[in-house]
Design a protein around this motif. Structure first.
Motif, PDB file in Angstrom:
ATOM      1  N   ASP A 294     104.008 -70.878  78.901  1.00  0.00           N
ATOM      2  CA  ASP A 294     105.174 -71.665  78.523  1.00  0.00           C
ATOM      3  C   ASP A 294     104.841 -72.705  77.459  1.00  0.00           C
ATOM      4  O   ASP A 294     105.692 -73.533  77.120  1.00  0.00           O
ATOM      5  CB  ASP A 294     105.757 -72.363  79.757  1.00  0.00           C
ATOM      6  CG  ASP A 294     106.327 -71.358  80.735  1.00  0.00           C
ATOM      7  OD1 ASP A 294     106.982 -70.402  80.270  1.00  0.00           O
ATOM      8  OD2 ASP A 294     106.120 -71.500  81.945  1.00  0.00           O
ATOM      9  N   GLY A 295     103.610 -72.697  76.977  1.00  0.00           N
ATOM     10  CA  GLY A 295     103.235 -73.614  75.912  1.00  0.00           C
ATOM     11  C   GLY A 295     102.722 -74.954  76.397  1.00  0.00           C
ATOM     12  O   GLY A 295     102.525 -75.869  75.600  1.00  0.00           O
ATOM     13  N   VAL A 296     102.482 -75.084  77.690  1.00  0.00           N
ATOM     14  CA  VAL A 296     101.950 -76.352  78.207  1.00  0.00           C
ATOM     15  C   VAL A 296     100.438 -76.389  77.942  1.00  0.00           C
ATOM     16  O   VAL A 296      99.715 -75.505  78.384  1.00  0.00           O
ATOM     17  CB  VAL A 296     102.217 -76.476  79.729  1.00  0.00           C
ATOM     18  CG1 VAL A 296     101.661 -77.783  80.253  1.00  0.00           C
ATOM     19  CG2 VAL A 296     103.698 -76.360  80.008  1.00  0.00           C
ATOM     20  N   PRO A 297      99.977 -77.396  77.199  1.00  0.00           N
ATOM     21  CA  PRO A 297      98.563 -77.383  76.789  1.00  0.00           C
ATOM     22  C   PRO A 297      97.604 -77.691  77.933  1.00  0.00           C
ATOM     23  O   PRO A 297      97.868 -78.544  78.759  1.00  0.00           O
ATOM     24  CB  PRO A 297      98.507 -78.481  75.726  1.00  0.00           C
ATOM     25  CG  PRO A 297      99.664 -79.356  75.994  1.00  0.00           C
ATOM     26  CD  PRO A 297     100.711 -78.523  76.639  1.00  0.00           C
ATOM     27  N   LEU A 298      96.506 -76.959  77.949  1.00  0.00           N
ATOM     28  CA  LEU A 298      95.427 -77.246  78.899  1.00  0.00           C
ATOM     29  C   LEU A 298      94.231 -77.842  78.185  1.00  0.00           C
ATOM     30  O   LEU A 298      93.504 -78.648  78.748  1.00  0.00           O
ATOM     31  CB  LEU A 298      95.007 -75.957  79.612  1.00  0.00           C
ATOM     32  CG  LEU A 298      95.982 -75.447  80.651  1.00  0.00           C
ATOM     33  CD1 LEU A 298      96.639 -74.179  80.209  1.00  0.00           C
ATOM     34  CD2 LEU A 298      95.281 -75.220  81.966  1.00  0.00           C
ATOM     35  N   LEU A 299      94.016 -77.391  76.969  1.00  0.00           N
ATOM     36  CA  LEU A 299      92.875 -77.898  76.202  1.00  0.00           C
ATOM     37  C   LEU A 299      93.196 -77.794  74.721  1.00  0.00           C
ATOM     38  O   LEU A 299      93.774 -76.796  74.282  1.00  0.00           O
ATOM     39  CB  LEU A 299      91.639 -77.057  76.524  1.00  0.00           C
ATOM     40  CG  LEU A 299      90.318 -77.569  75.991  1.00  0.00           C
ATOM     41  CD1 LEU A 299      89.790 -78.686  76.873  1.00  0.00           C
ATOM     42  CD2 LEU A 299      89.299 -76.451  75.939  1.00  0.00           C
ATOM     43  N   ARG A 300      92.843 -78.832  73.983  1.00  0.00           N
ATOM     44  CA  ARG A 300      93.106 -78.790  72.542  1.00  0.00           C
ATOM     45  C   ARG A 300      91.998 -79.542  71.802  1.00  0.00           C
ATOM     46  O   ARG A 300      91.643 -80.642  72.171  1.00  0.00           O
ATOM     47  CB  ARG A 300      94.433 -79.469  72.235  1.00  0.00           C
ATOM     48  CG  ARG A 300      94.786 -79.466  70.750  1.00  0.00           C
ATOM     49  CD  ARG A 300      95.951 -80.371  70.458  1.00  0.00           C
ATOM     50  NE  ARG A 300      97.164 -79.925  71.135  1.00  0.00           N
ATOM     51  CZ  ARG A 300      98.318 -80.592  71.058  1.00  0.00           C
ATOM     52  NH1 ARG A 300      98.410 -81.706  70.351  1.00  0.00           N
ATOM     53  NH2 ARG A 300      99.379 -80.146  71.690  1.00  0.00           N
TER      54      ARG A 300
END
Lengths: 124, 181
Positions: free
Chosen positions: A28-34
């Protein structure tokens, strides 16, 4: 451990010339790591952009070419490489002259770390 | 969402049960995945083809008029059409509410912290010949037997000699990858 993982991802980011962002999200596009360099390429990280890939990838499979796992989008100034690693989606954003093959080669170096991250999503 | 019920009822009437979804997968070579539920995806429910069958009267009428064999065939046809339809309109359905988005970010970051604190990665473990012996230094210090020492030094000497004798003969052209990146 978090710092080590980020350091590793940062190392990969700097290995490829012209690569600006590596991001791991759920479908869903929820970031976990960037990890990113100082570049304003937020267009590719908008909440609507990544889920669109997930759907497009799924719908594109019905065109008759089979199920795909990577979509490469070329723009005038940037390129976006998105990989289907369900339940995760891996997004790379690079400059237009960035070597796409080098970005694709990062996949195998990230796989081991993605297994750990998948656990966090699977529990949800 | 009210219009979904008649569609579902219609399909249940045609099929009688859900087991025919397996037949569909086999017949049309469509690989099942976690995304290929039997009409459970809202994108599929929204497809215009199915909206046209949005009538309980229609389903009842067909159910009474068609023989069992034809029902199954029609069921397969409807389901395969629903699965194979390319639905661009489905892309709008995955947008999350802002609140849920932020909640999930927090949840994921907490879980990752917990996970990474508990996971011992193999590269972090000790390495070396005696990694399976706890307190190897202490064990080696108390070792007084001259036989053991002699045996170890013999092993080392022979191993070293063997390494020195290693030779590589190039018979064919060797392609060396650049290992990029």
């Amino acid at each position: 451990m978090t710092d080590e993982v980020k350091k590793y991802f940062n190392g990969l980011l700097h290995k490829v010339n012209g690569l600006y962002i590596i991001q791991v999200t759920d479908r869903d596009g929820v970031p976990l790591l960037r990890v990113s360099q100082d570049k304003n390429v937020d267009f590719a990280l908008m909440p609507s952009f990544i889920p669109t890939f997930a759907t497009a990838s799924e719908q594109a499979g019905k065109l008759g070419l089979g199920r795909n796992k990577v979509i490469i989008s070329m723009y005038s100034n940037y390129q976006v490489v998105q990989m289907n690693k369900l339940p995760l989606i891996l997004t790379f954003v690079g400059g237009e002259h960035c070597n796409t093959g080098h970005i694709l080669a990062l996949e195998h170096q990230l796989d081991a770390h993605l297994e750990d991250i998948k656990l966090a999503v699977n529990e949800a | 969402m009210e219009y979904l019920r008649p569609v579902w009822n219609c399909l249940r009437t045609f099929c009688g049960c859900i087991h025919c979804s397996e037949d569909i997968g086999n017949q049309y070579n469509y690989e099942p995945s976690e995304r290929t539920y039997l009409l459970a995806d809202p994108a599929i429910h929204n497809s215009p083809a199915l909206r046209q069958t949005n009538s309980e009267n229609l389903s009842n009428e067909f159910a009474q008029s068609l023989p069992r064999k034809d029902e199954n065939a029609l069921c397969r046809l409807v389901q395969s059409t629903a699965m194979n339809m390319i639905d661009v309109g489905a892309m709008d359905l995955h947008n999350l509410e802002n609140e849920e988005y932020n909640d999930r970010i927090k949840l994921y970051s907490q879980r990752l912290q917990q996970q990474w604190n508990s996971i011992q990665h193999p590269e972090k473990g000790s390495s070396g010949f005696l990694r399976d012996i706890p307190n190897a230094n202490d064990q080696l210090c108390v070792m007084n037997s001259t036989d053991d020492l002699l045996q170890m030094s013999n092993f080392l000497r022979e191993g070293h000699a063997a390494l020195l004798n290693l030779r590589v003969d190039h018979n064919e052209a060797i392609v060396v990858p650049f290992r990029i990146p």
